[in-house]
Design a protein around this motif. Sequence first.
Motif, PDB file in Angstrom:
ATOM      1  N   LEU A   1       0.844  -1.191  -0.311  1.00  0.00           N
ATOM      2  CA  LEU A   1      -0.174  -0.238   0.129  1.00  0.00           C
ATOM      3  C   LEU A   1       1.484   0.990  -0.036  1.00  0.00           C
ATOM      4  O   LEU A   1       0.863   2.126  -0.802  1.00  0.00           O
ATOM      5  CB  LEU A   1      -0.864  -0.565   1.022  1.00  0.00           C
ATOM      6  CG  LEU A   1      -1.976  -0.983   1.033  1.00  0.00           C
ATOM      7  CD1 LEU A   1      -2.741  -0.981   2.352  1.00  0.00           C
ATOM      8  CD2 LEU A   1      -2.978  -0.534   0.060  1.00  0.00           C
ATOM      9  N   GLY A   2       1.765   1.326   0.751  1.00  0.00           N
ATOM     10  CA  GLY A   2       2.804   2.814   1.231  1.00  0.00           C
ATOM     11  C   GLY A   2       3.430   2.275  -0.744  1.00  0.00           C
ATOM     12  O   GLY A   2       3.598   3.877  -0.732  1.00  0.00           O
ATOM     13  N   LEU A   3       4.343   0.980  -1.423  1.00  0.00           N
ATOM     14  CA  LEU A   3       4.597   1.505  -2.447  1.00  0.00           C
ATOM     15  C   LEU A   3       3.740   2.201  -3.888  1.00  0.00           C
ATOM     16  O   LEU A   3       3.780   2.856  -4.666  1.00  0.00           O
ATOM     17  CB  LEU A   3       5.323   0.669  -2.881  1.00  0.00           C
ATOM     18  CG  LEU A   3       6.347  -0.079  -2.735  1.00  0.00           C
ATOM     19  CD1 LEU A   3       6.699  -1.746  -3.156  1.00  0.00           C
ATOM     20  CD2 LEU A   3       7.572   1.216  -3.038  1.00  0.00           C
ATOM     21  N   ALA A   4       2.585   1.667  -3.752  1.00  0.00           N
ATOM     22  CA  ALA A   4       0.975   2.153  -4.455  1.00  0.00           C
ATOM     23  C   ALA A   4       0.807   3.788  -4.390  1.00  0.00           C
ATOM     24  O   ALA A   4       1.006   4.039  -5.249  1.00  0.00           O
ATOM     25  CB  ALA A   4      -0.275   1.418  -4.493  1.00  0.00           C
ATOM     26  N   LEU A   5       1.001   3.927  -3.285  1.00  0.00           N
ATOM     27  CA  LEU A   5       0.745   5.644  -2.563  1.00  0.00           C
ATOM     28  C   LEU A   5       1.623   6.643  -3.501  1.00  0.00           C
ATOM     29  O   LEU A   5       1.064   7.574  -3.725  1.00  0.00           O
ATOM     30  CB  LEU A   5       0.508   5.109  -1.520  1.00  0.00           C
ATOM     31  CG  LEU A   5       0.187   7.401  -0.712  1.00  0.00           C
ATOM     32  CD1 LEU A   5      -1.015   7.596  -1.400  1.00  0.00           C
ATOM     33  CD2 LEU A   5       0.269   7.512   0.878  1.00  0.00           C
ATOM     34  N   ILE A   6       3.170   6.149  -2.938  1.00  0.00           N
ATOM     35  CA  ILE A   6       4.254   6.839  -3.915  1.00  0.00           C
ATOM     36  C   ILE A   6       4.270   6.133  -5.098  1.00  0.00           C
ATOM     37  O   ILE A   6       4.081   7.394  -6.090  1.00  0.00           O
ATOM     38  CB  ILE A   6       5.384   6.171  -3.235  1.00  0.00           C
ATOM     39  CG1 ILE A   6       5.921   6.815  -1.923  1.00  0.00           C
ATOM     40  CG2 ILE A   6       6.774   6.554  -4.247  1.00  0.00           C
ATOM     41  CD1 ILE A   6       6.240   5.716  -1.604  1.00  0.00           C
ATOM     42  N   VAL A   7       3.376   4.942  -5.526  1.00  0.00           N
ATOM     43  CA  VAL A   7       3.754   5.115  -7.443  1.00  0.00           C
ATOM     44  C   VAL A   7       2.737   6.040  -8.510  1.00  0.00           C
ATOM     45  O   VAL A   7       2.805   6.890  -8.884  1.00  0.00           O
ATOM     46  CB  VAL A   7       4.312   4.055  -8.003  1.00  0.00           C
ATOM     47  CG1 VAL A   7       3.533   4.140  -9.601  1.00  0.00           C
ATOM     48  CG2 VAL A   7       4.818   3.647  -7.173  1.00  0.00           C
ATOM     49  N   LEU A   8       1.390   5.977  -7.578  1.00  0.00           N
ATOM     50  CA  LEU A   8       0.125   6.125  -7.845  1.00  0.00           C
ATOM     51  C   LEU A   8      -0.010   7.443  -7.339  1.00  0.00           C
ATOM     52  O   LEU A   8      -0.562   8.395  -7.760  1.00  0.00           O
ATOM     53  CB  LEU A   8      -1.168   5.973  -8.072  1.00  0.00           C
ATOM     54  CG  LEU A   8      -0.546   3.941  -7.943  1.00  0.00           C
ATOM     55  CD1 LEU A   8      -1.896   3.430  -8.120  1.00  0.00           C
ATOM     56  CD2 LEU A   8      -0.654   4.259 -10.139  1.00  0.00           C
ATOM     57  N   GLY A   9       0.004   8.614  -6.223  1.00  0.00           N
ATOM     58  CA  GLY A   9      -0.100   9.605  -5.636  1.00  0.00           C
ATOM     59  C   GLY A   9      -1.434   9.453  -4.877  1.00  0.00           C
ATOM     60  O   GLY A   9      -2.425   8.762  -5.426  1.00  0.00           O
ATOM     61  N   PRO A  10      -1.525  10.600  -4.615  1.00  0.00           N
ATOM     62  CA  PRO A  10      -2.906  10.444  -3.283  1.00  0.00           C
ATOM     63  C   PRO A  10      -4.001  10.598  -4.241  1.00  0.00           C
ATOM     64  O   PRO A  10      -5.323  10.462  -3.648  1.00  0.00           O
ATOM     65  CB  PRO A  10      -2.540  11.721  -2.477  1.00  0.00           C
ATOM     66  CG  PRO A  10      -1.655  12.458  -3.042  1.00  0.00           C
ATOM     67  CD  PRO A  10      -0.964  11.312  -3.951  1.00  0.00           C
ATOM     68  N   LYS A  11      -3.879  11.006  -5.288  1.00  0.00           N
ATOM     69  CA  LYS A  11      -5.109  11.461  -5.797  1.00  0.00           C
ATOM     70  C   LYS A  11      -5.875  10.681  -7.002  1.00  0.00           C
ATOM     71  O   LYS A  11      -7.510  10.179  -6.712  1.00  0.00           O
ATOM     72  CB  LYS A  11      -5.253  12.769  -6.826  1.00  0.00           C
ATOM     73  CG  LYS A  11      -4.756  13.758  -6.545  1.00  0.00           C
ATOM     74  CD  LYS A  11      -4.579  15.006  -7.327  1.00  0.00           C
ATOM     75  CE  LYS A  11      -4.732  16.353  -6.274  1.00  0.00           C
ATOM     76  NZ  LYS A  11      -4.003  17.779  -7.189  1.00  0.00           N
ATOM     77  N   LYS A  12      -4.889   9.746  -7.334  1.00  0.00           N
ATOM     78  CA  LYS A  12      -5.267   8.665  -8.427  1.00  0.00           C
ATOM     79  C   LYS A  12      -5.539   7.288  -7.321  1.00  0.00           C
ATOM     80  O   LYS A  12      -6.210   6.092  -7.995  1.00  0.00           O
ATOM     81  CB  LYS A  12      -3.831   8.342  -8.672  1.00  0.00           C
ATOM     82  CG  LYS A  12      -3.713   8.580 -10.256  1.00  0.00           C
ATOM     83  CD  LYS A  12      -5.150   8.744 -11.032  1.00  0.00           C
ATOM     84  CE  LYS A  12      -4.401   9.215 -12.999  1.00  0.00           C
ATOM     85  NZ  LYS A  12      -5.750   9.295 -13.691  1.00  0.00           N
TER      86      LYS A  12
END
Length: 92
Positions: free
Chosen positions: A13-24
């Motif tokens: 989940l942390g990696l997804a937040l970094i890669v996709l960003g908080p808006k996506k």
Amino acid sequence: MFGIGMPELLLILGLALIVLGPKKLPELAKTLGKGLAEFRRATDELKDEFRKVEADLDEPPPPAEPLPTDPQPAQSADTPQTDVNPDATEKK
């Protein structure tokens, strides 16, 4: 859940937040949730269809033809029984 523990899940989940960003990330989670719900509905409908087919196969088939009737009617308990051989009563 698929052999993934809590630390691994938090890392993903942390990696997804970094890669996709908080808006996506919320949009992706919403889309993923809708897709999983649709998949669940489809599998439930398929399971119900299999259960209906299985129930239909478990029911015994109706009889093909009625059994033939006895040519001599059976005597009921109300009627007195008579001798089968009429000569037996005359010899007494």
